[in-house]
Motif scaffolding. Structure first.
Motif, PDB file in Angstrom:
ATOM      1  N   TYR A  56       1.308  -1.113  -0.021  1.00  0.00           N
ATOM      2  CA  TYR A  56       0.190   0.097  -0.445  1.00  0.00           C
ATOM      3  C   TYR A  56       1.149   1.428  -0.100  1.00  0.00           C
ATOM      4  CZ  TYR A  56      -3.263  -3.103   1.494  1.00  0.00           C
ATOM      5  OH  TYR A  56      -4.893  -4.339   1.487  1.00  0.00           O
ATOM      6  N   GLY A  57       0.716   1.540  -1.329  1.00  0.00           N
ATOM      7  CA  GLY A  57       1.462   3.205  -1.170  1.00  0.00           C
ATOM      8  C   GLY A  57       3.321   2.389  -1.071  1.00  0.00           C
ATOM      9  N   PHE A  58       3.597   1.385  -1.388  1.00  0.00           N
ATOM     10  CA  PHE A  58       5.038   1.271  -1.422  1.00  0.00           C
ATOM     11  C   PHE A  58       5.864   1.305  -0.205  1.00  0.00           C
ATOM     12  CE2 PHE A  58       3.359   2.113  -5.856  1.00  0.00           C
ATOM     13  CZ  PHE A  58       3.434   0.978  -6.533  1.00  0.00           C
ATOM     14  N   GLY A  59       5.023   0.793   0.440  1.00  0.00           N
ATOM     15  CA  GLY A  59       5.866   1.429   1.598  1.00  0.00           C
ATOM     16  C   GLY A  59       5.140   2.240   2.958  1.00  0.00           C
ATOM     17  N   HIS A  60       4.296   3.316   2.016  1.00  0.00           N
ATOM     18  CA  HIS A  60       4.159   4.685   2.876  1.00  0.00           C
ATOM     19  C   HIS A  60       2.643   4.222   4.067  1.00  0.00           C
ATOM     20  CE1 HIS A  60       1.471   7.909   3.054  1.00  0.00           C
ATOM     21  NE2 HIS A  60       2.464   8.813   3.242  1.00  0.00           N
ATOM     22  N   ASN A  61       2.477   3.206   3.645  1.00  0.00           N
ATOM     23  CA  ASN A  61       1.103   3.347   4.873  1.00  0.00           C
ATOM     24  C   ASN A  61       1.504   2.729   5.755  1.00  0.00           C
ATOM     25  OD1 ASN A  61      -2.275   1.318   5.689  1.00  0.00           O
ATOM     26  ND2 ASN A  61      -1.996   3.819   4.252  1.00  0.00           N
ATOM     27  N   GLU A  62       2.460   1.836   5.733  1.00  0.00           N
ATOM     28  CA  GLU A  62       3.607   1.198   6.877  1.00  0.00           C
ATOM     29  C   GLU A  62       3.746   2.396   7.598  1.00  0.00           C
ATOM     30  OE1 GLU A  62       4.304  -3.378   6.194  1.00  0.00           O
ATOM     31  OE2 GLU A  62       5.241  -2.543   5.590  1.00  0.00           O
ATOM     32  N   SER A  63       5.032   3.063   6.859  1.00  0.00           N
ATOM     33  CA  SER A  63       5.379   4.397   7.059  1.00  0.00           C
ATOM     34  C   SER A  63       4.624   4.824   8.373  1.00  0.00           C
ATOM     35  CB  SER A  63       6.544   4.321   6.518  1.00  0.00           C
ATOM     36  OG  SER A  63       7.220   4.699   5.959  1.00  0.00           O
ATOM     37  N   LEU A  64       3.378   5.507   7.863  1.00  0.00           N
ATOM     38  CA  LEU A  64       2.528   6.195   8.372  1.00  0.00           C
ATOM     39  C   LEU A  64       2.165   6.127   9.600  1.00  0.00           C
ATOM     40  CD1 LEU A  64       0.444   9.073   7.912  1.00  0.00           C
ATOM     41  CD2 LEU A  64      -1.132   7.218   6.715  1.00  0.00           C
ATOM     42  N   LEU A  65       1.654   4.707  10.035  1.00  0.00           N
ATOM     43  CA  LEU A  65       1.142   3.707  10.847  1.00  0.00           C
ATOM     44  C   LEU A  65       2.500   3.699  11.919  1.00  0.00           C
ATOM     45  CD1 LEU A  65      -0.972   3.132   9.240  1.00  0.00           C
ATOM     46  CD2 LEU A  65      -1.110   0.851  10.236  1.00  0.00           C
ATOM     47  N   GLY A  66       3.299   3.386  11.438  1.00  0.00           N
ATOM     48  CA  GLY A  66       5.187   3.425  11.919  1.00  0.00           C
ATOM     49  C   GLY A  66       5.320   4.690  12.858  1.00  0.00           C
ATOM     50  N   ARG A  67       4.832   5.689  12.024  1.00  0.00           N
ATOM     51  CA  ARG A  67       4.986   7.274  12.811  1.00  0.00           C
ATOM     52  C   ARG A  67       4.105   7.828  13.726  1.00  0.00           C
ATOM     53  NH1 ARG A  67       3.533  11.248   8.212  1.00  0.00           N
ATOM     54  NH2 ARG A  67       3.250  12.810   9.532  1.00  0.00           N
ATOM     55  N   PHE A  68       2.186   7.126  13.474  1.00  0.00           N
ATOM     56  CA  PHE A  68       1.736   7.581  14.566  1.00  0.00           C
ATOM     57  C   PHE A  68       2.114   6.343  15.837  1.00  0.00           C
ATOM     58  CE2 PHE A  68      -2.259   6.653  17.453  1.00  0.00           C
ATOM     59  CZ  PHE A  68      -2.672   7.559  17.030  1.00  0.00           C
ATOM     60  N   ILE A  69       2.874   5.568  15.844  1.00  0.00           N
ATOM     61  CA  ILE A  69       2.502   4.255  16.741  1.00  0.00           C
ATOM     62  C   ILE A  69       4.276   5.212  17.656  1.00  0.00           C
ATOM     63  CG2 ILE A  69       4.061   2.111  17.104  1.00  0.00           C
ATOM     64  CD1 ILE A  69       2.125   0.954  15.578  1.00  0.00           C
ATOM     65  N   ALA A  70       4.955   5.231  16.949  1.00  0.00           N
ATOM     66  CA  ALA A  70       6.072   6.479  17.358  1.00  0.00           C
ATOM     67  C   ALA A  70       6.278   7.544  18.311  1.00  0.00           C
ATOM     68  CB  ALA A  70       6.995   6.242  16.678  1.00  0.00           C
ATOM     69  N   GLN A  71       5.252   8.311  17.776  1.00  0.00           N
ATOM     70  CA  GLN A  71       5.173   9.498  18.373  1.00  0.00           C
ATOM     71  C   GLN A  71       3.936   9.014  19.510  1.00  0.00           C
ATOM     72  OE1 GLN A  71       3.363  11.735  15.540  1.00  0.00           O
ATOM     73  NE2 GLN A  71       0.997  11.733  15.919  1.00  0.00           N
ATOM     74  N   SER A  72       3.231   7.818  19.506  1.00  0.00           N
ATOM     75  CA  SER A  72       2.746   7.689  20.557  1.00  0.00           C
ATOM     76  C   SER A  72       2.711   7.327  21.756  1.00  0.00           C
ATOM     77  CB  SER A  72       1.025   7.034  20.670  1.00  0.00           C
ATOM     78  OG  SER A  72       0.675   7.603  18.545  1.00  0.00           O
ATOM     79  N   GLY A  73       4.406   6.124  21.921  1.00  0.00           N
ATOM     80  CA  GLY A  73       5.088   5.803  22.962  1.00  0.00           C
ATOM     81  C   GLY A  73       4.289   4.668  23.089  1.00  0.00           C
ATOM     82  N   PRO A  74       5.313   3.264  23.853  1.00  0.00           N
ATOM     83  CA  PRO A  74       4.480   2.343  24.018  1.00  0.00           C
ATOM     84  C   PRO A  74       3.556   1.850  24.652  1.00  0.00           C
ATOM     85  CG  PRO A  74       6.416   3.186  25.663  1.00  0.00           C
ATOM     86  CD  PRO A  74       5.896   4.217  24.990  1.00  0.00           C
ATOM     87  N   ALA A  75       2.699   2.407  25.701  1.00  0.00           N
ATOM     88  CA  ALA A  75       2.212   2.252  26.705  1.00  0.00           C
ATOM     89  C   ALA A  75       0.084   2.161  25.017  1.00  0.00           C
ATOM     90  CB  ALA A  75       0.623   3.390  27.040  1.00  0.00           C
ATOM     91  N   LEU A  76       0.486   3.431  24.175  1.00  0.00           N
ATOM     92  CA  LEU A  76      -0.499   2.637  22.962  1.00  0.00           C
ATOM     93  C   LEU A  76       0.124   1.760  22.105  1.00  0.00           C
ATOM     94  CD1 LEU A  76      -1.796   5.055  20.139  1.00  0.00           C
ATOM     95  CD2 LEU A  76      -0.369   3.242  19.827  1.00  0.00           C
ATOM     96  N   ARG A  77       1.315   0.944  22.044  1.00  0.00           N
ATOM     97  CA  ARG A  77       1.162  -0.142  20.986  1.00  0.00           C
ATOM     98  C   ARG A  77       1.275  -1.176  22.116  1.00  0.00           C
ATOM     99  NH1 ARG A  77       1.351  -3.075  18.189  1.00  0.00           N
ATOM    100  NH2 ARG A  77       2.758  -4.775  18.024  1.00  0.00           N
ATOM    101  N   GLN A  78       0.734  -0.839  23.056  1.00  0.00           N
ATOM    102  CA  GLN A  78       0.028  -2.127  23.973  1.00  0.00           C
ATOM    103  C   GLN A  78      -1.680  -2.633  23.644  1.00  0.00           C
ATOM    104  OE1 GLN A  78       1.825  -4.654  25.580  1.00  0.00           O
ATOM    105  NE2 GLN A  78       3.736  -3.006  24.916  1.00  0.00           N
ATOM    106  N   GLN A  79      -1.975  -1.402  23.077  1.00  0.00           N
ATOM    107  CA  GLN A  79      -3.512  -1.524  22.549  1.00  0.00           C
ATOM    108  C   GLN A  79      -3.757  -1.637  21.706  1.00  0.00           C
ATOM    109  OE1 GLN A  79      -5.507   2.592  23.581  1.00  0.00           O
ATOM    110  NE2 GLN A  79      -3.427   2.784  24.680  1.00  0.00           N
ATOM    111  N   LEU A  80      -2.983  -1.665  20.205  1.00  0.00           N
ATOM    112  CA  LEU A  80      -3.291  -2.236  19.424  1.00  0.00           C
ATOM    113  C   LEU A  80      -2.819  -3.681  19.181  1.00  0.00           C
ATOM    114  CD1 LEU A  80      -1.415   1.029  17.640  1.00  0.00           C
ATOM    115  CD2 LEU A  80      -3.835   0.706  17.728  1.00  0.00           C
ATOM    116  N   VAL A  81      -3.672  -4.088  18.232  1.00  0.00           N
ATOM    117  CA  VAL A  81      -3.572  -5.306  17.260  1.00  0.00           C
ATOM    118  C   VAL A  81      -2.919  -4.970  15.783  1.00  0.00           C
ATOM    119  CG1 VAL A  81      -4.259  -7.226  16.207  1.00  0.00           C
ATOM    120  CG2 VAL A  81      -4.603  -6.381  18.765  1.00  0.00           C
TER     121      VAL A  81
END
Length: 330
Positions: A56-81
């Motif tokens: 999706y977007g040749f990697g852009h979509n994963e990178s977009l989610l990665g930005r959100f996950i990184a800026q939101s911190g480890p507590a958010l990562r635990q909520q996400l699947v």
């Protein structure tokens, strides 16, 4: 937000997931800032099951989610699947693709997805499309090695046959099968849904709103030049005219019940099978909130039967994809 469970591990996820593809490609221009706000609102609504893919977007979509996950911190990562996929290899600017299921490719694709997502482990890793030239045992074996290495928690398959699911499950538990399923795409009802139920495999329904056509709000004459819906047989020419009549009937059904077309279409899926998890995609908070409200809609058995008949498969005109899009679909 109501919850369902994912796979044999019974991982709790929102009853509605979020398809993120359109935030990067296929549906005209997108806006990263808008998409990031939508991701934040999804979490606030309890929508914690997010779907992406390396293509999706040749990697852009994963990178977009990665930005959100990184800026939101480890507590958010635990909520996400977070679910992502491998297997579709494309060239930029082209819709055509080839399918790669070789173990070496799977390993390299996984490492690339981990980097873009900025996570240590992928919660659900799908084979996006099947290449029958690679034995199922070889492909699933490579995916199982990723689980053993701690890089992936659960594995899944997309657009496979019931026979392929059984064969794969003999190698390693398959947490989810993802395929198109909606009022006007009923193929999973023939065998796949029952097979998933028998094996404890969740069924993840993509394009549950028919790529927005079922909402009754899509103006096909106003689609951007880079919107792939311009080439979909089901919403072009005579097929579009025939299918528009079905959508109008859905609109009348929804209006009587004080709901939108989209809410009824999603509620229908949720009422059909307890192991189905729809993942409607959107870039806009307004539609996200409307979709989330579908989990509170109650349909009677008579309502479900009426919708079944309204969208009986022989009433739907046109193919799901052009020929290029059918590559790798069993």
């Amino acid at each position: 937000m109501k919850h369902r469970t994912l796979g044999q591990a019974h991982t709790p996820v929102a009853a509605l997931g979020l398809g993120c593809m359109g935030m990067s490609e296929f549906y005209g221009a997108s806006d990263d800032t808008q998409s990031l706000h939508t991701l934040q609102r999804a979490l606030e609504l309890g929508i914690n099951f997010w779907d992406t893919a390396d293509t999706y977007g040749f990697g852009h979509n994963e990178s977009l989610l990665g930005r959100f996950i990184a800026q939101s911190g480890p507590a958010l990562r635990q909520q996400l699947v977070v679910a992502t996929k491998f297997g579709i290899v494309r060239q930029e600017g082209q819709y055509e693709r080839r399918i790669d299921n070789t173990p070496a490719y799977i390993r390299s694709a996984c490492e690339a997805s981990l980097r873009r997502l900025q996570v240590d482990t992928i919660d659900l890793y799908y084979c996006h499309r099947r290449n029958p030239e690679v034995p199922m045992e070889e492909m699933v074996g490579a995916m199982a090695e990723l689980v053993q290495a701690g890089k992936v928690r659960q594995i899944g398959l997309s657009e496979v046959s019931a026979g392929s699911l059984r064969k794969a499950s003999a190698v390693h538990p398959i947490a989810a099968v993802q395929s198109e399923y909606s009022l006007w795409a009923r193929e999973p009802e023939q065998e796949m849904l029952q097979t998933c139920a028998e094996l404890g495999t969740s069924f993840v329904a993509y394009s549950p709103l028919g790529r927005a056509f079922l909402t009754g709000t899509l103006d096909t004459t106003a689609l951007a030049s880079n919107d792939f819906r311009k080439i979909l047989p089901r919403i072009n020419g005579d097929a579009e005219a025939a299918n528009r009549l079905l959508v109008e009937a859905l609109g009348r059904f929804a209006e009587v019940r004080g709901a939108t077309n989209a809410q009824i279409a999603l509620a229908w899926l949720l009422h059909k099978h307890p192991h189905v998890i729809p993942i409607p995609g959107t870039r806009r908070i307004t539609y996200l909130e409307q979709n989330a409200a579908a989990t509170d809609i109650t349909l009677s058995a008579a309502d479900v039967a009426e919708l079944d008949q309204m969208f009986a498969p022989d009433k739907v005109a046109g193919a799901r994809y052009p020929d290029a899009g059918m590559v790798g679909i069993e």
